[in-house]
Scaffold this active site. Structure first.
Site, PDB file in Angstrom:
ATOM      1  N   SER A 155     -20.908 -10.397  14.957  1.00  0.00           N
ATOM      2  CA  SER A 155     -22.245 -10.983  14.948  1.00  0.00           C
ATOM      3  C   SER A 155     -22.170 -12.438  14.966  1.00  0.00           C
ATOM      4  O   SER A 155     -22.212 -13.057  15.800  1.00  0.00           O
ATOM      5  CB  SER A 155     -22.905 -10.525  13.462  1.00  0.00           C
ATOM      6  OG  SER A 155     -21.859 -10.450  12.413  1.00  0.00           O
ATOM      7  N   ASP A 262     -30.108  -3.246  17.704  1.00  0.00           N
ATOM      8  CA  ASP A 262     -29.076  -4.187  16.941  1.00  0.00           C
ATOM      9  C   ASP A 262     -30.016  -4.524  15.587  1.00  0.00           C
ATOM     10  O   ASP A 262     -31.017  -5.149  15.497  1.00  0.00           O
ATOM     11  CB  ASP A 262     -28.852  -5.311  17.721  1.00  0.00           C
ATOM     12  CG  ASP A 262     -27.899  -6.367  16.695  1.00  0.00           C
ATOM     13  OD1 ASP A 262     -26.729  -5.848  16.601  1.00  0.00           O
ATOM     14  OD2 ASP A 262     -28.253  -7.221  15.831  1.00  0.00           O
ATOM     15  N   HIS A 296     -34.416  -2.269  42.506  1.00  0.00           N
ATOM     16  CA  HIS A 296     -34.745  -3.419  42.168  1.00  0.00           C
ATOM     17  C   HIS A 296     -36.209  -3.138  42.313  1.00  0.00           C
ATOM     18  O   HIS A 296     -36.821  -2.814  43.276  1.00  0.00           O
ATOM     19  CB  HIS A 296     -34.271  -4.850  42.789  1.00  0.00           C
ATOM     20  CG  HIS A 296     -35.014  -6.119  42.588  1.00  0.00           C
ATOM     21  ND1 HIS A 296     -34.525  -6.532  41.378  1.00  0.00           N
ATOM     22  CD2 HIS A 296     -35.746  -6.928  43.226  1.00  0.00           C
ATOM     23  CE1 HIS A 296     -34.817  -7.776  41.445  1.00  0.00           C
ATOM     24  NE2 HIS A 296     -35.684  -7.957  42.389  1.00  0.00           N
TER      25      HIS A 296
HETATM   26  C1  K4Q Z   1     -28.965 -16.593  17.395  1.00  0.00           C
HETATM   27  C2  K4Q Z   1     -27.951 -16.235  16.512  1.00  0.00           C
HETATM   28  C3  K4Q Z   1     -28.151 -15.132  15.658  1.00  0.00           C
HETATM   29  C4  K4Q Z   1     -26.898 -14.656  14.906  1.00  0.00           C
HETATM   30  C5  K4Q Z   1     -27.119 -13.233  14.240  1.00  0.00           C
HETATM   31  C6  K4Q Z   1     -26.199 -12.978  13.167  1.00  0.00           C
HETATM   32  C7  K4Q Z   1     -26.206 -11.938  12.412  1.00  0.00           C
HETATM   33  C8  K4Q Z   1     -24.959 -11.661  11.353  1.00  0.00           C
HETATM   34  C9  K4Q Z   1     -24.091 -10.388   9.686  1.00  0.00           C
HETATM   35  C10 K4Q Z   1     -23.752  -9.065   9.361  1.00  0.00           C
HETATM   36  C11 K4Q Z   1     -22.856  -8.848   8.171  1.00  0.00           C
HETATM   37  N1  K4Q Z   1     -24.959  -8.313   9.494  1.00  0.00           N
HETATM   38  O1  K4Q Z   1     -24.077 -12.543  11.215  1.00  0.00           O
HETATM   39  O2  K4Q Z   1     -24.893 -10.686  10.856  1.00  0.00           O
HETATM   40  O3  K4Q Z   1     -22.064  -9.507   7.728  1.00  0.00           O
END
Ligand code: K4Q
Length: 363
Positions: A155, A262, A296
């Site tokens: 993440s 996601d 394409h």
């Molecule tokens: C453009 C940047 C976005 C980043 C998203 C990050 C998400 C994240 C944490 C996770 C648990 N669900 O860091 O999620 O710790």
């Protein structure tokens, strides 16, 4: 030896950085957890995730609720390595024998920051410098003789991989360690710049859309993005946090892992799915039509109605999409909008267009 001592030496041990000017948000020393494997020339460096904060208000709140993401003082002496960090072949058939290094996320800056703590700002944002210092300190532990350094992250750490992998490569090369092959593995850090499903204000970290959030954060963190990407986005460098924009500029081989739907993407797109419950309007917002064809263009082809995913053609899917936009809550259950092929090879879908029927682009 006993089972318990065997278990103990499988754990990764905390090592604070020798250079204590490289810190977590609160000024405490950053660090890493390490489990060495002397017989291996593979090094896995894994960047932890856990969102971010981008204002005094959001960082103060983060400090109260999740202090370990901003300070090393509550960190335990050891951590278990799981999944790709596991030393057990049965849990980690890929790299169980590698040198494992876990970098806890305590900079709240998508691993991009370069800003030490000052009297007035109150917090340090040094994510990018933490990676640099960890790599530097690992050189004396055998990283200098490595064959492969895999910079992985999940993440927020997956964004960190995209933003830092080429810098790590450059760091090693400039210090004469060009023998180390640097590669990236970004898990769930590929975020799209979508319009939010529901407009949210930017008062909370999680209600802030992807662009607004990163725009604010970029300045607040003193973020460093790779030079090549920065050059093509002068004045809008914050764009370089997004996979589709930064990826083409990355030189190091980088593998991207990402769920089709996601959860973090859904959260910042304001598709609230608390408890896994989702409304029909939200589900339709994330519509997709993705046939596994080597091709394409589709919508102006004479055969555009004959390409199908799971028995549904694009004209039919568009009809469903229109219906779903008209009556947001009306039932369109038998009208599919989520069409992704299951077979994996080029043209494994029998309705793919015949490549010899496609114009070459020179006609
Ligand atoms: C453009 C940047 C976005 C980043 C998203 C990050 C998400 C994240 C944490 C996770 C648990 N669900 O860091 O999620 O710790």
């Amino acid at each position: 030896y006993t089972c318990s001592s065997h278990k103990l030496d499988e754990d990764m041990r905390l090592q604070f950085l020798k250079n204590d000017s490289v810190t977590c948000n609160d000024g405490s020393p950053a660090g890493y957890y390490i489990r060495e494997s002397k017989s291996s020339k593979r090094w896995l460096l894994l960047l932890e995730g856990g969102w971010y904060c981008f204002s005094k208000h959001s960082c103060d709140y983060r400090m109260k609720t999740t202090r370990a993401l901003m300070s090393s003082s509550p960190w335990p002496q050891t951590r278990k390595g799981t999944g790709i960090l596991s030393p057990k072949p049965e849990e980690n058939p890929y790299w169980w024998n590698a040198n494992m290094v876990f970098l806890p996320y305590c900079s709240s800056d998508l691993w991009s920051g370069t800003k030490p703590k000052t009297e007035d700002s109150g917090y340090a944002f040094m994510g990018s410098l933490i990676i640099k210092e960890v790599v530097n300190e690992l050189l004396s532990k055998g990283l200098d003789k490595a064959k492969v350094l895999l910079l992985a992250g999940i993440s927020a750490g997956g964004v960190g991989v995209l933003v830092n992998v080429d810098r790590v490569e450059e760091q090693l090369r400039s210090q004469g360690h060009q023998g180390v092959q640097v590669r990236g593995l970004s898990d769930s850090g590929w975020i799209l710049q979508t319009e939010q499903y529901k407009q949210g204000d930017c008062t909370h970290v999680l209600s802030c859309g992807p662009n607004d959030m990163v725009k604010i954060g970029f300045r607040y963190w003193g973020a460093a993005v790779p030079e090549v990407c920065r050059q093509s986005y002068i004045g809008a460098e914050w764009n370089c946090f997004f996979g589709p924009i930064i990826y083409p500029t990355i030189k190091s081989p980088t593998f991207v892992v990402r769920w089709l739907f996601d959860q973090a993407q859904m959260t910042i797109s304001n598709v609230d799915m608390t408890g896994g419950v989702i409304t029909e309007g939200q589900w339709n917002y994330i519509a997709v039509f993705a046939p596994a064809c080597l091709a394409h263009e589709l919508i102006t082809r004479t055969y555009w109605m004959s390409v199908q995913v799971g028995g549904t053609s694009l004209p039919k899917a568009l009809h469903c999409w229109e219906r779903s936009l008209q009556d947001k809550n009306g039932s369109v259950r038998s009208c599919p909008l989520h069409l992704v092929d299951h077979c994996l090879w080029l043209n494994c879908n029998p309705t793919c267009p015949d490549i010899y029927d496609q114009p070459t682009g020179r006609e």
